[in-house]
Write a protein that holds these residues in place. Structure first.
Motif, PDB file in Angstrom:
ATOM      1  N   ARG B  81       0.715  -1.256  -0.197  1.00 59.83           N
ATOM      2  CA  ARG B  81       0.094  -0.122   0.114  1.00 59.83           C
ATOM      3  C   ARG B  81       0.785   1.247  -0.095  1.00 59.83           C
ATOM      4  NH1 ARG B  81      -5.734   0.984  -0.058  1.00 59.83           N
ATOM      5  NH2 ARG B  81      -6.834  -0.978   0.539  1.00 59.83           N
ATOM      6  N   ALA B  85       1.341   4.226  -2.628  1.00 58.23           N
ATOM      7  CA  ALA B  85       0.659   5.408  -2.485  1.00 58.23           C
ATOM      8  C   ALA B  85       1.593   6.505  -2.932  1.00 58.23           C
ATOM      9  CB  ALA B  85       0.291   5.517  -1.110  1.00 58.23           C
ATOM     10  N   GLU B 126      -4.140  -0.494  -3.345  1.00 56.90           N
ATOM     11  CA  GLU B 126      -3.838   0.936  -3.341  1.00 56.90           C
ATOM     12  C   GLU B 126      -4.003   1.609  -4.834  1.00 56.90           C
ATOM     13  OE1 GLU B 126      -3.383   2.633  -0.341  1.00 56.90           O
ATOM     14  OE2 GLU B 126      -3.375   4.469  -1.312  1.00 56.90           O
ATOM     15  N   ARG B 206      -2.281   7.434   3.506  1.00 51.84           N
ATOM     16  CA  ARG B 206      -3.424   7.694   3.183  1.00 51.84           C
ATOM     17  C   ARG B 206      -3.653   8.941   2.109  1.00 51.84           C
ATOM     18  NH1 ARG B 206      -7.574   3.143   5.484  1.00 51.84           N
ATOM     19  NH2 ARG B 206      -5.675   2.266   7.173  1.00 51.84           N
TER      20      ARG B 206
END
Lengths: 317, 317
Positions: B81, B85, B126, B206
């Motif tokens: 992830r 990202a 992701e 995130r």
């Protein structure tokens, strides 16, 4: 910056750790020639590269110290040449024109910055042979050297030349050196006494980059670059196309230079980044060497005998 | 293959070395979802990705075991992830829409194949948040884990949102979490006792991927993602635009969760991959937080005091 001042004070360039990530990137970027396809080069969050075709051809390969090159056998310039060549060859093997390279470099901080500069010189010079240029990248500290190269290319409006188009009746042909890198590796392993041409071939492949355009102009039905060995790579065409590939070993170019194991090197040695293609019968271009034919069936056959699993596997060897 | 048979016989998946390079790639590719921009996916010399804009936005980052992630703090899914990202955020920070990822994985052969599968699951999930997909890559053996990610994107006919367009009078604003990853890292270093939200933030950023489209719609003059710390990254805008950036620390979002060092984390902590942008005065979009202004001059100033060199340097720390 204290570290940078100290390095300058001693008159040498300093290590990568002394320069720091941003210092090194700034040095490397300053040496990079611009390329016609680089709309926005290094220095922002990402680069922008022209893709006039409306599609982009993209491939990534990693080269790891001790596995894909040895620091005692190859200098940084040759390693850069090799890292660029194997990715540019992949783009050409799709029938595309290379436009840009992105380079990730993981390197021990104690490495001299001059080493990284020579690596980038090699990368940039190999790019220039195809009209491509370095668009961006990343530099990080690591325990061993890992070079991650992504090559981009443009198809110029034509369909990609994949591995799946070979048809029974096609001719199989090759372009470029076979077995040279493998024979050179044997020499290095035995103590490096032998023809300089083979040692150099192991350090640095010389893909004939015009092969993609030649293959396309001649109506090639499948094309790939020979990275793992001719027979193993032809096996990928056989599998993807659902055909059998028959090779005449006597037709395979095996210069005397390759020594007594020449045929084995030419058939199973990888890393020269020659090209192999299938063409409609009678359409093999002049610079290519016909080495066999496509038939109904499956697998790869040499002089009538099936070729089993083998070749180069980075984990099994 | 003897090694593969043995692994199957014991009912487990086996190590990457047992599966071999091609065996692992075959497993990983089989799990990858297709993406709308992938014209030709893994399995040939290179992938083909649509680039309807006629340009492609491209960025490469390396993540190295022990430097960008720790195998005892993060699982492979979270590492995947994170690796995706930070590259997808770079594409979004140009105002582009992510289309594809290419992933190079260097990994010790003794690693369980299931570990690599979970890493790819994280990468793919992701990607899916942005509409991108994994188009291809490479897997090689190495002494330590290195993940090389290249992200591609499409600008949709608009100019790239660079770092060089900020003008005196513009507002400075941020979007996304600041300081969470840095505060989480402090917790890990101190023994991992603290809010799970911070530990999770360190494992996995995130990025608010809608930020690029929001910034473009609002007429942003400069945009970047915060990877090395807000002040350090704003310094890149100041330098590229030839302006001075003035920050009001009281306007910077510092949730109580970040603890007593919250402001330091928010101003200098990296790796949350928030976004920072400059907008014409009065044009800051609703989801963004205004934190300062652009003035004539150079450098970054916080509450009237100059911010010097600092932040995260992968070599200096």
């Amino acid at each position: 910056m204290g570290a940078r001042g100290r390095a300058e004070g001693t008159g040498r360039m300093g290590t990568i750790g002394e320069l720091g990530e941003f210092g090194l990137i700034s040095r490397l970027v300053g040496r990079l020639p611009a390329g016609p396809a680089i709309a926005l080069g290094p220095g922002d969050d990402a680069a922008v590269i022209t893709a006039p075709d409306g599609r982009v051809t993209a491939t990534t390969d990693l080269l790891v110290q001790g596995r894909h090159f040895r620091l005692d056998w190859s200098g940084p310039y040759e390693i850069g040449r090799k890292a660029a060549a194997q990715n540019l060859a992949d783009v050409v093997a799709m029938g595309a024109r290379p436009t840009a390279l992105l380079v990730g470099l993981a390197v021990p901080p104690a490495t001299e910055a001059a080493w990284a500069e020579r690596l980038y010189d090699g990368l940039a010079d190999e790019c220039a042979e195809t009209g491509a240029a370095i668009a961006g990248g990343d530099v990080v500290g690591a325990a061993e050297v890992v070079i991650a190269v992504t090559a981009l290319g443009d198809l110029g409006g034509a369909p990609p030349l994949t591995r799946s188009g070979a048809r029974p009746g096609d001719a199989v042909a090759v372009r470029g050196r076979l077995g040279h890198s493998s024979a050179g590796l044997d020499l290095f392993r035995a103590g490096a006494d032998g023809p300089a041409e083979l040692l150099d071939a192991h350090r640095r492949p010389r893909p004939p980059y015009t092969a993609g355009a030649e293959a396309r102009a001649a109506g090639a039905t499948a094309l790939l670059d020979v990275s793992d060995g001719l027979l193993q790579d032809l096996g990928h065409i056989a599998a993807a196309s659902g055909v059998r590939i028959e090779i005449d070993s006597a037709a395979v170019p095996v210069p005397a230079l390759l020594g007594p194991d020449g045929l084995r090197h030419a058939l199973t040695g990888g890393e020269d980044h020659a090209f192999a293609a299938t063409f409609p019968a009678g359409a093999v271009p002049p610079a290519w060497t016909a080495v066999g034919r496509v038939a109904a069936g499956s697998g790869v056959v040499v002089d009538g005998r099936s070729y089993g699993p083998g070749g180069w596997d980075h984990f099994a060897s």
